[in-house]
Design a protein around this motif. Structure first.
Motif, PDB file in Angstrom:
ATOM      1  N   LEU A 115       0.832  -1.203   0.000  1.00  0.00           N
ATOM      2  CA  LEU A 115       0.000   0.000   0.000  1.00  0.00           C
ATOM      3  C   LEU A 115       0.866   1.253   0.000  1.00  0.00           C
ATOM      4  CD1 LEU A 115      -2.808   1.307   0.226  1.00  0.00           C
ATOM      5  CD2 LEU A 115      -2.590   1.111   2.717  1.00  0.00           C
ATOM      6  N   VAL A 116       1.896   1.270   0.849  1.00  0.00           N
ATOM      7  CA  VAL A 116       2.798   2.421   0.891  1.00  0.00           C
ATOM      8  C   VAL A 116       3.497   2.604  -0.452  1.00  0.00           C
ATOM      9  CG1 VAL A 116       4.911   3.334   1.932  1.00  0.00           C
ATOM     10  CG2 VAL A 116       3.162   2.290   3.382  1.00  0.00           C
ATOM     11  N   GLY A 117       3.965   1.494  -1.031  1.00  0.00           N
ATOM     12  CA  GLY A 117       4.621   1.572  -2.338  1.00  0.00           C
ATOM     13  C   GLY A 117       3.700   2.100  -3.414  1.00  0.00           C
ATOM     14  N   THR A 118       2.441   1.703  -3.367  1.00  0.00           N
ATOM     15  CA  THR A 118       1.466   2.175  -4.353  1.00  0.00           C
ATOM     16  C   THR A 118       1.158   3.653  -4.164  1.00  0.00           C
ATOM     17  OG1 THR A 118       0.465  -0.034  -4.404  1.00  0.00           O
ATOM     18  CG2 THR A 118      -0.827   1.769  -5.316  1.00  0.00           C
ATOM     19  N   VAL A 119       1.043   4.096  -2.924  1.00  0.00           N
ATOM     20  CA  VAL A 119       0.770   5.517  -2.652  1.00  0.00           C
ATOM     21  C   VAL A 119       1.922   6.378  -3.164  1.00  0.00           C
ATOM     22  CG1 VAL A 119       0.530   7.245  -0.820  1.00  0.00           C
ATOM     23  CG2 VAL A 119      -0.751   5.099  -0.701  1.00  0.00           C
ATOM     24  N   ILE A 120       3.151   5.931  -2.941  1.00  0.00           N
ATOM     25  CA  ILE A 120       4.313   6.674  -3.446  1.00  0.00           C
ATOM     26  C   ILE A 120       4.274   6.740  -4.973  1.00  0.00           C
ATOM     27  CG2 ILE A 120       6.829   6.649  -3.658  1.00  0.00           C
ATOM     28  CD1 ILE A 120       6.924   5.443  -0.851  1.00  0.00           C
ATOM     29  N   ALA A 121       3.919   5.620  -5.600  1.00  0.00           N
ATOM     30  CA  ALA A 121       3.835   5.587  -7.069  1.00  0.00           C
ATOM     31  C   ALA A 121       2.764   6.537  -7.574  1.00  0.00           C
ATOM     32  CB  ALA A 121       3.545   4.154  -7.535  1.00  0.00           C
ATOM     33  N   MET A 122       1.617   6.580  -6.903  1.00  0.00           N
ATOM     34  CA  MET A 122       0.547   7.478  -7.320  1.00  0.00           C
ATOM     35  C   MET A 122       0.952   8.938  -7.138  1.00  0.00           C
ATOM     36  SD  MET A 122      -2.999   5.596  -6.124  1.00  0.00           S
ATOM     37  CE  MET A 122      -2.491   5.274  -4.426  1.00  0.00           C
TER      38      MET A 122
END
Length: 285
Positions: A115-122
């Motif tokens: 989830l953290v990795g996805t938020v950073i990507a977004m």
């Protein structure tokens, strides 16, 4: 419910091995196409397809080129964040040999890390494209339950991440390989139903049947709160990771439950923010 209790109650528990499941679709030599890998692939591809459909609806915050960037960077965020999160919260010993971090085929991914990795990507895609970060989150949040559903079903097919011993008779109690002769909760299916199917219904309904997408941050915050609560409840039926059993006994909550608390709190803050602010002009029209 232990095996002895199940027999005494007049019902044999279900044995996972009798279901004929195996962790791979097929194998060629030493290569196996594993269901867990297919679950990730199916979740990402279905999510890409559905967001492509969503951005054709009125009020979309991004174009197709932005979606293509999201597809690439979010995939990296899921894999890298999920693996690093697992090493940080569940298996710190992996840091002593960084090469082991690359052995994804051995399993070990953290939802919260992903989830953290996805938020950073977004955030990266939104910043580069001059997009509304909150609205990008709203659109991506709609499709995350696809991957959650497939991932938890893959956990069940793999016979891993089993539940706690069932203390009272239930017809669906199951004996898993490597988990002793005890009838356990199939918590993977509970999570598939709560984090996957239930959240999928909520997210799709919010987007397609309401004007929630015109309130920046609302869909994403509902996802954070809903998923956090679903995970918190499901963790009561899931056996804590062996290396964290003592931690769960000492603190009264599993690591998964502790990690959902900030997720729910942040979600509530952004939910209130989205509801008190006026909707975008398209919603008023």
């Amino acid at each position: 419910m232990s095996l002895a209790l199940a027999v005494a109650a007049g019902s044999e528990p279900i044995h996972w091995v009798d279901l004929g499941l195996k962790p791979y679709l097929f194998e060629i030599g030493s290569f196996q196409l594993r269901w867990y890998s297919l679950a990730y692939l199916a979740g990402i591809l279905l999510g890409y397809w559905h967001i492509a459909k969503m951005i054709k609806a009125p009020g979309a915050p991004m174009a197709q080129r932005h979606l293509d960037d999201l597809f690439f960077y979010c995939t990296l965020g899921i894999i890298i964040g999920g693996r690093l999160g697992y090493a940080t919260f569940y298996a710190p010993e992996l840091w002593s040999n960084p090469l082991d971090l690359l052995k994804l085929w051995n399993g070990g991914m953290s939802f919260h890390g992903g989830l953290v990795g996805t938020v950073i990507a977004m955030w990266w895609v939104a910043w580069r494209g001059g997009l509304s970060f909150l609205r990008v989150i709203d659109y991506v949040a709609v499709v995350v339950p696809f991957g959650m559903l497939f991932g938890r079903l893959a956990n069940f097919v793999n016979g891993e991440l089993w539940g706690r011993v069932a203390e009272s008779p239930i017809a669906w109690a199951m004996v898993f390989p490597d988990a002793g002769p005890y009838a356990r909760h199939p918590s993977q299916l509970y999570q598939a139903g709560l984090e996957g199917l239930l959240m999928m219904i909520v997210m799709l309904t919010l987007f397609w049947k309401t004007n929630a997408r015109f309130r920046p941050g609302l869909i994403g915050s509902v996802f954070a709160v809903g998923l956090g609560l679903c995970r918190f409840v499901a963790e009561y039926f899931r056996e804590p990771d062996a290396q964290l059993s003592e931690f769960a006994l000492r603190t009264g909550l599993s690591m998964g439950q502790w990690l959902t608390i900030p997720l729910v709190l942040v979600g509530l803050v952004f939910m209130a923010r989205a509801l008190v602010r006026p909707p975008l002009g398209s919603a008023k029209a």
